[in-house]
Design an enzyme around this catalytic site. Structure first.
Site, short mmCIF file in Angstrom:
data_model
loop_
_atom_site.label_atom_id
_atom_site.label_comp_id
_atom_site.label_asym_id
_atom_site.label_seq_id
_atom_site.Cartn_x
_atom_site.Cartn_y
_atom_site.Cartn_z
N LYS A 175 0.97 -1.17 -0.07
CA LYS A 175 -0.02 0.08 0.08
C LYS A 175 0.98 1.20 0.10
CE LYS A 175 -1.90 3.03 1.79
NZ LYS A 175 -1.80 4.35 1.60
N GLU A 250 8.97 1.14 11.45
CA GLU A 250 10.22 2.03 11.48
C GLU A 250 9.41 3.49 11.37
OE1 GLU A 250 12.33 4.69 9.94
OE2 GLU A 250 12.50 3.42 8.10
N CYS A 284 13.37 10.01 7.75
CA CYS A 284 13.34 9.71 8.92
C CYS A 284 14.56 9.68 10.01
CB CYS A 284 12.72 8.25 9.14
SG CYS A 284 13.82 7.07 8.11
N GLU A 383 9.06 16.11 15.42
CA GLU A 383 9.79 15.64 14.26
C GLU A 383 9.10 17.01 13.13
OE1 GLU A 383 8.67 12.26 11.98
OE2 GLU A 383 10.89 12.03 11.63
P1 NAI Z 1 1.47 8.46 7.77
O1 NAI Z 1 2.47 7.67 8.75
O2 NAI Z 1 0.21 8.83 8.34
O3 NAI Z 1 1.85 7.57 6.28
C1 NAI Z 1 2.40 6.77 6.06
C2 NAI Z 1 1.78 5.72 5.39
O4 NAI Z 1 0.82 5.09 6.14
C3 NAI Z 1 1.05 6.00 4.37
O5 NAI Z 1 0.80 4.94 3.16
C4 NAI Z 1 -0.43 6.14 4.38
O6 NAI Z 1 -1.46 6.14 3.62
C5 NAI Z 1 -0.45 5.09 5.61
N1 NAI Z 1 -1.65 5.26 6.64
C6 NAI Z 1 -1.82 6.41 7.28
N2 NAI Z 1 -2.78 6.15 8.17
C7 NAI Z 1 -3.10 4.92 8.16
C8 NAI Z 1 -3.92 3.82 9.07
N3 NAI Z 1 -4.70 4.25 9.88
N4 NAI Z 1 -3.56 2.81 8.96
C9 NAI Z 1 -2.88 2.10 7.99
N5 NAI Z 1 -2.01 2.92 7.11
C10 NAI Z 1 -2.03 4.07 7.42
O7 NAI Z 1 2.43 9.89 7.49
P2 NAI Z 1 1.99 11.14 6.90
O8 NAI Z 1 0.77 11.64 7.25
O9 NAI Z 1 2.24 11.09 5.22
O10 NAI Z 1 3.14 12.24 7.21
C11 NAI Z 1 3.17 12.86 8.61
C12 NAI Z 1 4.24 12.81 9.18
O11 NAI Z 1 4.70 11.45 9.47
C13 NAI Z 1 5.44 13.77 8.45
O12 NAI Z 1 5.26 15.04 8.68
C14 NAI Z 1 6.74 12.90 9.32
O13 NAI Z 1 7.21 13.43 10.47
C15 NAI Z 1 6.18 11.40 9.41
N6 NAI Z 1 6.78 10.68 8.42
C16 NAI Z 1 7.87 9.79 8.59
C17 NAI Z 1 8.36 8.71 7.52
C18 NAI Z 1 9.40 8.05 8.11
O14 NAI Z 1 10.37 7.78 7.20
N7 NAI Z 1 9.70 7.70 9.19
C19 NAI Z 1 7.91 8.83 6.33
C20 NAI Z 1 6.67 9.80 6.22
C21 NAI Z 1 6.33 10.64 7.29
#
Ligand code: NAI
Ligand code: MG
Length: 489
Positions: A175, A250, A284, A383
């Site tokens: 996904k 992660e 990250c 972050e």
């Molecule tokens: P997110 O963690 O919400 O999204 C990452 C993935 O999770 C996407 O594919 C999203 O569709 C999915 N997702 C979201 N809600 C979900 C749920 N309830 N159940 C299952 N899957 C779900 O991250 P978002 O909202 O894009 O970004 C927010 C913040 O997250 C960023 O500002 C950053 O601080 C952090 N982030 C950290 C990352 C890393 O590499 N550790 C990568 C992306 C975001």
């Protein structure tokens, strides 16, 4: 307008609901494509296809050598398409073409090659057992893997899950993030062309709270691998608890990067710039808390800010560009909100702190430096995930370690020194999954990557990641035919 269906059981299909969404190029705000929007019904179809491919068919009956050869062939196919994949990835998420072409895409392919090599080295143990029995273990695939990936490095972070999963003989449902739905589809297409059988790789685009949540809570998914925010990580853990599904998370970070006054200053400045501004700060592991010893603090801040100002922000496809746009308006607003908070908290804004409008209508920001930041300020605790660094003063080694560890996160950390003993001493004391010495944000297929504390758990990459995609089965063989004679039957 190009349309991108879902990829299920080797076929390109519309979503069950027929819904679609648009994918935006963050550099120009043009629409890159119209994307089939999957939800629970599509996830279910993909999981069924993955289950079938896992249990039956060519994938299930392939010998380890055949599977290894197939993964090497897939890697070769990707090498032939690096330029193409790099461009798709840059258009999808705004990474500069040098970041995708020279770093992210080649690194992803190397990960696939690393695990292609692992296929034929998966082995269990013969246990030491008495003469009347034989005990051994098998390392078996877990089954159907669900991968939920973010938008910052879509192909690379997908590959961290896909490659070990396939190496161990699992099948997968991916996904991708809704911000970057195209590059993973292109990856799947190339892998299919390389000969990966139908149903082994399935890609269902859609939103997190629908498609993502359905995958995380699906009863027939055997393991979830997630990279993303700490907040979403908590939801994944809750969803997975329903069927007691093993997960690896992660998550975010607020990684400390410590510069001692005995460091090679030039190298420390260049490495720390990379540590925070690489990929527009959307990393990250980003070295977003930059600790500088008070004896060199002012000199360091001056020089660092001067270099930050000279970073060329521009269109991602221009090879001269050093920093592209942020991925979305939402991320841009998050950055703006934190910059305001930083000013209100009394941190000193040295440079940046605003959108970059010269670059056009895209989501461009300016490399930003805050100095005289206190480790307890919000901009040092939370972050930001953008090109914003908080430079914090420290007195001595003990002070540096204490401040560096004073965080809920523990993904990466770094230190710059020419003192060998100090390097190893501090490396042991830092509470993080990775410690960089005289470098930052480097990755290697062989090096396990993951977090402690609220940065998550589980280690991707390296031989260690194979443990997450295999499970141990113990076989107990009785060699004594009269073992149960005392039962008197
Ligand atoms: P997110 O963690 O919400 O999204 C990452 C993935 O999770 C996407 O594919 C999203 O569709 C999915 N997702 C979201 N809600 C979900 C749920 N309830 N159940 C299952 N899957 C779900 O991250 P978002 O909202 O894009 O970004 C927010 C913040 O997250 C960023 O500002 C950053 O601080 C952090 N982030 C950290 C990352 C890393 O590499 N550790 C990568 C992306 C975001
Ligand atoms: Mg989210």
């Amino acid at each position: 307008m190009k349309k991108y269906p879902l990829f299920i059981d080797g076929k390109w299909v519309d979503s069950v609901s027929g819904k679609t969404f648009e994918s935006i190029n963050p550099a120009t705000l043009e629409v890159n494509g119209v994307i089939a929007e999957g939800d629970a019904a599509d996830i279910d179809l993909a999981v069924k296809a993955a289950r079938k491919a896992f249990e039956l068919g060519p994938w299930a009956s392939m010998t380890p050598s055949e599977r290894a050869r197939l993964l090497y062939r897939a890697a070769q196919k990707l090498w032939e398409n690096v330029d193409y994949l790099a461009e798709v990835e840059s258009n999808d998420n705004g990474l500069t073409i040098s970041e995708t072409k020279l770093i992210a895409i080649p690194a992803a392919i190397e990960v696939l090659e690393f695990y292609a090599g692992m296929v034929t080295k998966i082995q269990g143990d013969t246990l030491s057992s008495p003469a009347d029995r034989f005990n051994y273990t098998l390392r078996e695939p877990v089954g159907v893997v669900g991968a939920i990936v973010p938008w910052n490095f879509p192909i690379m972070l997908t590959m961290w899950k896909l490659a070990p999963a396939l190496a161990a003989g699992n099948t997968i449902v991916i996904k991708p993030a809704e911000q970057t739905p195209i590059s993973v589809l292109e990856l799947a297409r190339l892998l299919q062309e390389a000969g990966i059988p139908d149903g082994v790789i399935n890609v269902v685009n859609g939103y997190g709270h629908t498609a993502g949540a359905a995958l995380a809570s699906h009863p027939d998914v055997d393991k979830i691998a997630f990279t993303g925010s700490t907040a979403t990580g908590r939801l994944i853990m809750q969803a997975a608890s329903k069927h007691l599904k093993p997960i690896s998370l992660e998550l975010g970070g607020k990684s400390p990067n410590i510069v001692f006054d005995d460091a090679d200053l030039d190298a420390a400045i260049r490495g720390s710039l990379f540590g925070i501004y690489f990929a527009q700060g959307q990393v990250c592991a980003a070295g977003s808390r930059l600790f500088v010893q008070d004896t060199i603090y002012d000199r360091f801040v001056d020089e660092f800010a001067r270099k930050a100002q000279s970073i060329r922000v521009g269109h991602p496809l221009d090879p001269a560009t050093q920093m592209g746009p942020q991925v979305s308006e939402e991320q841009l607003q998050t950055i703006e909100r934190y910059v305001e908070i930083g000013k209100q908290e009394g941190a000193e804004l040295i440079t940046g702190g605003k959108r970059n409008e010269q670059c056009g209508s895209g989501f461009y920001y300016t490399p930003t430096v805050f100095a005289n930041v206190d480790n307890h300020m919000k901009i040092a605790k939370e972050e930001i995930f953008g090109p914003v660094v908080s430079i914090i003063r420290f007195k001595d080694e003990e002070d540096a370690v204490r401040k560096a560890n004073d965080t809920i996160y523990g993904l990466a950390s770094g230190l710059w020194t020419t003192n060998l003993a100090r390097a190893h001493r501090v490396a042991r004391k830092l509470k993080a999954g990775t410690v960089y010495v005289n470098t930052f944000s480097m990755l290697d297929s062989a090096a396990p990557f993951g977090g402690v504390k609220q940065s998550g758990f589980g280690r991707e990459l390296g031989i260690e990641a194979m443990n997450m995609y295999t499970q141990t089965k113990h076989v107990w063989v009785n060699l004594n035919e009269s073992a149960f004679d005392w039962y008197g039957v």
